[in-house]
Design a protein around this motif. Structure first.
Motif, PDB file in Angstrom:
ATOM      1  N   LYS A 510       0.830  -1.211   0.000  1.00 16.25           N
ATOM      2  CA  LYS A 510       0.000   0.000   0.000  1.00 16.25           C
ATOM      3  C   LYS A 510       0.858   1.253   0.000  1.00 16.25           C
ATOM      4  O   LYS A 510       0.547   2.236  -0.691  1.00 16.25           O
ATOM      5  CB  LYS A 510      -0.914  -0.022   1.230  1.00 16.25           C
ATOM      6  N   LYS A 511       1.950   1.239   0.752  1.00 16.30           N
ATOM      7  CA  LYS A 511       2.817   2.425   0.834  1.00 16.30           C
ATOM      8  C   LYS A 511       3.500   2.701  -0.503  1.00 16.30           C
ATOM      9  O   LYS A 511       3.558   3.844  -0.960  1.00 16.30           O
ATOM     10  CB  LYS A 511       3.866   2.225   1.934  1.00 16.30           C
ATOM     11  N   LEU A 512       4.013   1.646  -1.139  1.00 21.52           N
ATOM     12  CA  LEU A 512       4.676   1.834  -2.429  1.00 21.52           C
ATOM     13  C   LEU A 512       3.664   2.266  -3.490  1.00 21.52           C
ATOM     14  O   LEU A 512       3.975   3.106  -4.353  1.00 21.52           O
ATOM     15  CB  LEU A 512       5.358   0.534  -2.862  1.00 21.52           C
ATOM     16  N   LEU A 513       2.469   1.729  -3.413  1.00 22.45           N
ATOM     17  CA  LEU A 513       1.427   2.113  -4.352  1.00 22.45           C
ATOM     18  C   LEU A 513       1.098   3.602  -4.217  1.00 22.45           C
ATOM     19  O   LEU A 513       0.938   4.318  -5.216  1.00 22.45           O
ATOM     20  CB  LEU A 513       0.170   1.278  -4.094  1.00 22.45           C
ATOM     21  N   GLU A 514       1.040   4.079  -2.981  1.00 21.56           N
ATOM     22  CA  GLU A 514       0.754   5.498  -2.751  1.00 21.56           C
ATOM     23  C   GLU A 514       1.850   6.379  -3.350  1.00 21.56           C
ATOM     24  O   GLU A 514       1.572   7.409  -3.984  1.00 21.56           O
ATOM     25  CB  GLU A 514       0.619   5.764  -1.249  1.00 21.56           C
ATOM     26  N   LYS A 515       3.106   5.986  -3.151  1.00 20.84           N
ATOM     27  CA  LYS A 515       4.215   6.786  -3.678  1.00 20.84           C
ATOM     28  C   LYS A 515       4.229   6.781  -5.208  1.00 20.84           C
ATOM     29  O   LYS A 515       4.499   7.805  -5.841  1.00 20.84           O
ATOM     30  CB  LYS A 515       5.542   6.264  -3.134  1.00 20.84           C
TER      31      LYS A 515
END
Length: 846
Positions: A510-515
């Motif tokens: 989820k964090k990488l997707l947000e970035k």
């Protein structure tokens, strides 16, 4: 458990000087004892001529001054000062004599001799300090001497307190006796000798090791004085002041006071000096700044002073550094500088040329020259193994190393971080990428990383198989993308392809997707594209020519009319497919408002392409838009205003931005007939109307109003509305916007223009618009403009106030705003509009 601080350098441990020598020397210099020193085990007898004056007086009073009389007097004196404990050694009894001489009833010179002797004696070690501290009240007498007018007495008293404070057991005793307060008061006096300042500050340095005592040291009077000592001429004084600050920084509760007193600026100047300064002082400055840098806001302040926090990765990590032999200084784009000789295989030639690049290449930009200088220095240090000389290689496997940082000037820090990006240690690269993200706080720093060559390796790291490393690289690129020029550079480095891979991977965190979405949002940002259009404006959702086919050739590069190269347009088209569109729509439905803004903006951008717009329309986009718009609406009837959510300001701002982005997307999709035939126009009109009545910011309502007008104009033949949409737009968007302009604008012309427009709106809208003006608090802004306005603006203001005056409920507000005296002044002036003012004055109860 109290956190331990850093103790000052230990004092040498000389043996105890003889009492006679101490007495004689103190009479002569009042500062130092005789160079002849003896041990404590068998202290010598006091010679009659070198004994303190009080002892000599007793001896002469008891005899004729002969040898026998003197011995008798000395024996009686010893008996009077003998301690109760008969088992103590003669040395301890000797200490007791000088402790008694510290009494307030003794002569000031004798007290000075006594404190100097005890100070020198205390330097013999812990046993000597214990011998002094066994006498109750001794510390209170020593502290009282800090008020003396004699610099020698103050120095000795502070010096004795320094040695006592070096023992953990006695720090609480000193604190309870008021030592901190008295020393602080002493240091606030002026002038003081360097010796007094050094001993006093070193005492506080020792006491600041104890966490619970640091709070006493931080007060509004002493802390500014302590910071000023960093500019003292004596290096020992500066080191002691730096040591205290370093210990204070170990307590987070002290950070705000340290920053408010300018500690960051002072310590940053110390680290940025090119001249070789005290290693102790530089170490203390670095320790303090590193502790302050744990707070993100203070870290920004430190970076604004030209310093960067760089991770310590261990000397062994740099062994993987490889650079071509016989390399030559070059620009980040690969352009080499002119060669004049054969370079050294060890990089010495590159270092020398890099250090002199400013003289040899004055035509280069400053940022490029700094990049060459920093890279030359850091690569040379890496070649010779001089980076991180402290031996951290042994602790590379310990978790503590992953928390270690150092502070470097920004030229060296930027080059060091870019150098780490080219190593093999995944953990080190991850920390460097995170540090780059933290340091990208302004245009200057972002441009520095670009010139140093950080963009290309960061883009390549997006394809790494380590997800933590991918997240760190994506975070750094997202922060760098804030700059328009750097965003273009990142796109030219081929960032779109790895971003598409990340977005299409179902296992992406989820964090990488947000970035990844954040980077894509920056690249597809319409605001940045407007800068490429040389002033062409995009108005409230009107379709732009982002995929235009016409082109022009400028500087040898084929570009579209929007300033985007054909290759960029083609790549942007190719990465977007149904899976990415589905992902973005899902973010609209399930993500927080900050994500919704990015997803809606990307969809708005790609909707400019007919093929992509068709793809979006065929998906479940109306459900995503519905979920975003409902955040500020209760979903009730359009007349049920009481059902609206009450939002706090921060939440209202976040939701407002998401709704504005969704409204722009909806406006863009309304151009597509397939989408218009698919959606429930009546429901969206109801949602948008309710949003106009909500608490979201006014700038977000502008987009909602534009979308609502367009939607109503396209659906008016199919939907019968009880109330006209344009009236609601006027009441909930136009009137509040004009009143805000009248209240907050600094330009009188802008305020007058708003008043003229408001008069037109009120004259057309009738009673409902007049009530909207009164309910929004517009009476006070209008009355204020009576005093400043002229010409048509004054006439418009009087007209609006006259309409408001027709309702008696507004009279009290108009009187409270001060309308009566202003109207009377206009009437007396008999200007062009005095009759309007008179008519309004007659309406008011005056």
């Amino acid at each position: 458990m109290a956190s331990s601080g850093v103790a000052p350098p230990s004092i040498s441990n000389p043996k105890l000087p003889s009492a006679a020598a101490a007495s004689a020397a103190s009479r002569e210099s009042r500062r130092t004892t005789s160079s002849s020193e003896r041990g404590l085990a068998a202290p010598p007898a006091l010679h009659p001529q070198l004994r303190p004056r009080s002892l000599r007086a007793r001896a002469s009073a008891s005899g004729d001054g002969g040898e026998e009389g003197g011995a008798s007097a000395e024996a009686r004196t010893k008996s009077e000062f003998e301690t109760p404990n008969r088992n103590v050694s003669s040395g301890e009894g000797y200490v007791g004599l000088f402790v008694r001489m510290l009494g307030l009833d003794n002569d000031s010179l004798d007290r000075e001799q006594a404190i100097i002797t005890l100070w020198k004696y205390s330097q013999g070690g812990k046993s000597c300090i214990d011998g002094i501290m066994q006498y109750s009240g001794c510390i209170n007498l020593v502290i009282s001497l800090l008020k003396s007018d004699s610099c020698a007495t103050c120095e000795a008293a502070a010096g004795l307190l320094r040695t006592v404070s070096s023992v953990n057991l006695y720090r609480d005793i000193l604190s309870d006796s008021g030592a901190i307060e008295e020393i602080s008061s002493l240091l606030c006096r002026s002038p003081l000798t360097s010796e007094v300042k050094e001993q006093s500050l070193c005492t506080l340095w020792n006491l600041s090791i104890d966490e619970k005592l640091r709070v006493k040291l931080v007060n509004n009077e002493f802390l500014p004085v302590l910071v000023k000592f960093l500019d003292d001429e004596d290096i020992k004084v500066k080191e002691a002041a730096g040591g205290i600050l370093a210990n204070l920084s170990l307590s987070p509760c002290c950070h705000s006071l340290l920053v408010e007193n300018g500690v960051i600026q002072k310590l940053a100047d110390i680290l940025k000096r090119n001249v070789e300064d005290s290693k102790v002082l530089r170490k203390e400055a670095k320790t303090t700044l590193l502790e302050l840098a744990k707070d993100v806001y203070y870290r920004i302040s430190i970076m604004e002073e030209g310093l960067i926090r760089v991770p310590i990765i261990g000397a062994s990590a740099y062994k993987s550094f490889r650079s071509p032999s016989h390399s030559w200084p070059s620009l980040p784009d690969g352009t080499e500088l002119q060669r004049s000789s054969r370079p050294s295989r060890y990089g010495a030639t590159e270092l020398l040329l890099g250090l002199n690049v400013r003289e040899k290449n004055s035509s280069l930009e400053e940022a490029k020259m700094n990049a060459i200088v920093g890279r030359s220095q850091q690569q040379f240090l890496a070649r010779i193994g001089a980076i991180e000389l402290e031996d951290v290689s042994k602790s590379t496997t310990t978790p503590s190393l992953n928390q270690q940082y150092t502070i470097l000037p920004w030229v060296d820090g930027v080059a060091r971080l870019v150098l780490i990006l080219g190593l093999e240690d995944v953990s080190a690269i991850t920390r460097a990428a995170s540090a780059i993200a933290d340091a990208s706080i302004n245009e200057h720093m972002r441009n520095a990383f670009k010139e140093a060559g950080a963009i290309k390796p960061l883009v390549q790291l997006l394809g790494h198989d380590n997800e933590s490393l991918q997240e760190a690289a994506a975070n750094a690129l997202e922060r760098l993308c804030v700059s328009h020029e750097i965003c273009q550079t990142i796109e030219l480095e081929g960032v779109l392809s790895p971003l598409a891979t990340i977005l299409k991977n179902a296992n992406t965190s989820k964090k990488l997707l947000e970035k990844a979405v954040g980077i894509l949002f920056q690249i597809f940002d319409l605001g940045k594209d407007m800068k490429r259009k040389n002033g062409n404006q995009v108005i409230n959702g009107s379709s732009g020519k982002l995929y235009a086919t016409s082109n022009s050739k400028q500087n040898g590069i084929l570009k579209t009319v929007d300033g985007i190269s054909l290759s960029e347009v083609a790549e942007r088209k190719n990465i977007i497919d149904s899976s990415i569109i589905s992902l973005l729509i899902n973010m609209l439905r399930t993500s927080p408002p900050t994500w919704q803004v990015k997803a809606a903006s990307i969809l708005e951008y790609i909707a400019a392409s007919e093929s992509h717009a068709t793809m979006i329309s065929a998906s479940d986009i109306e459900a995503g838009l519905d979920d975003v718009l409902q955040q500020a609406s209760s979903g009730g009837t359009e007349d049920n205003i009481d059902d609206q959510f009450e939002l706090d300001p921060v939440r209202a701002e976040e939701i407002g931005l998401a709704i504005a982005a969704a409204a722009r997307l909806l406006t863009k999709l309304l151009n597509l007939e397939q989408f218009r035939n698919k959606i429930d126009s009546a429901r969206f009109i109801l949602l948008l109307r309710n949003i106009l009545k909500s608490d979201i910011p006014l700038h977000s309502k502008n987009w909602v109003a534009a979308c609502l007008v367009k939607l109503e104009s396209l659906a008016h033949s199919e939907i019968k509305l009880e109330k006209p949409v344009d009236m609601e737009v006027t009441i909930y968007e136009t009137i509040p916007r004009l009143l805000e302009q009248m209240e907050k604008s600094f330009s009188l012309d802008n305020r007058e223009a708003a008043a003229i427009e408001l008069n037109r709106v009120v004259s057309r809208g009738g009673v409902e618009c007049t009530r909207a003006v009164a309910n929004a608090g517009g009476i006070f802004s209008l009355v204020k403009l009576l005093e400043e306005g002229t010409g048509e603006a004054l006439e418009a203001t009087l007209a609006v106030l006259y309409n408001l005056g027709m309702d008696s409920e507004n009279h009290s507000a108009m009187i409270a705003a001060g309308a009566v005296p202003l109207l009377k002044r206009i009437v007396r002036s008999e200007g062009p509009y005095w009759t309007r003012a008179l008519n309004l004055l007659r309406c008011l109860p005056t």
